[in-house]
Write a protein that holds these residues in place. Sequence first.
Motif, PDB file in Angstrom:
ATOM      1  N   UNK A  21      -7.793   3.397   3.914  1.00 45.08           N
ATOM      2  CA  UNK A  21      -8.456   4.562   3.319  1.00 45.08           C
ATOM      3  C   UNK A  21      -8.037   4.781   1.861  1.00 45.08           C
ATOM      4  N   UNK A  22      -6.778   4.492   1.546  1.00 41.82           N
ATOM      5  CA  UNK A  22      -6.311   4.703   0.170  1.00 41.82           C
ATOM      6  C   UNK A  22      -6.620   3.515  -0.741  1.00 41.82           C
ATOM      7  N   UNK A  26      -7.095  -5.506   1.354  1.00 43.87           N
ATOM      8  CA  UNK A  26      -7.065  -6.030   2.727  1.00 43.87           C
ATOM      9  C   UNK A  26      -6.047  -7.151   2.950  1.00 43.87           C
ATOM     10  N   UNK A  27      -5.902  -8.043   1.970  1.00 47.71           N
ATOM     11  CA  UNK A  27      -4.941  -9.136   2.139  1.00 47.71           C
ATOM     12  C   UNK A  27      -3.500  -8.613   2.193  1.00 47.71           C
ATOM     13  N   UNK A  31      -0.732  -8.633   5.312  1.00 48.93           N
ATOM     14  CA  UNK A  31       0.605  -9.174   5.046  1.00 48.93           C
ATOM     15  C   UNK A  31       1.721  -8.230   5.477  1.00 48.93           C
ATOM     16  N   UNK A  32       1.467  -6.915   5.477  1.00 49.94           N
ATOM     17  CA  UNK A  32       2.555  -5.982   5.787  1.00 49.94           C
ATOM     18  C   UNK A  32       2.411  -5.278   7.132  1.00 49.94           C
ATOM     19  N   UNK A  33       1.326  -5.540   7.865  1.00 48.67           N
ATOM     20  CA  UNK A  33       1.085  -4.770   9.091  1.00 48.67           C
ATOM     21  C   UNK A  33       2.233  -4.862  10.093  1.00 48.67           C
ATOM     22  N   UNK A  74       2.162   3.413  -2.912  1.00 48.67           N
ATOM     23  CA  UNK A  74       2.099   2.004  -2.522  1.00 48.67           C
ATOM     24  C   UNK A  74       0.994   1.262  -3.263  1.00 48.67           C
ATOM     25  N   UNK A  75      -0.033   1.986  -3.670  1.00 40.27           N
ATOM     26  CA  UNK A  75      -1.142   1.368  -4.384  1.00 40.27           C
ATOM     27  C   UNK A  75      -0.860   1.214  -5.877  1.00 40.27           C
TER      28      UNK A  75
END
Length: 135
Positions: A21-22, A26-27, A31-33, A74-75
């Motif tokens: 949402x923020x 996607x990549x 990578x962090x999920x 984070x963005x």
Amino acid sequence: MAFTGTWTRKSVENGMAVLQHIGFPPEKVDAIKDAKVVIEIKQDGDKFVEKMTLGAIVSNTEMEVGKESEFKLLTGGSVKAVPVYDGTNKITAQYEHNGIHYSGYRQLTSPTEFTDYVDLDHGKVIAKFIYTKSG
């Protein structure tokens, strides 16, 4: 102080939806999920210094409850908000960034556990992150 210590994420509800949402790429979401999340907090009265490690991403934030503070995102970039107490062991904050309304809180639920609650765009996306104290 109550929040001082090293905390490890125990569980998450809807965390990936928050990142999507923020506008987190996607990549990077993929990578962090499953990345380990550790938060180191040093509390001195109303002042907090926090280092969050999310996989290879490290974010450092300093804030003071009741005063305008700058929060790292984070963005990328940062926002200013005034965190406030909502009871003895709960801190809330709100801000707008890139057209998204953020409201959230951190609440100590026991001496060894806290919850970060995130509400984006007035209930459009809601997530909970549970952390336990290490050591």
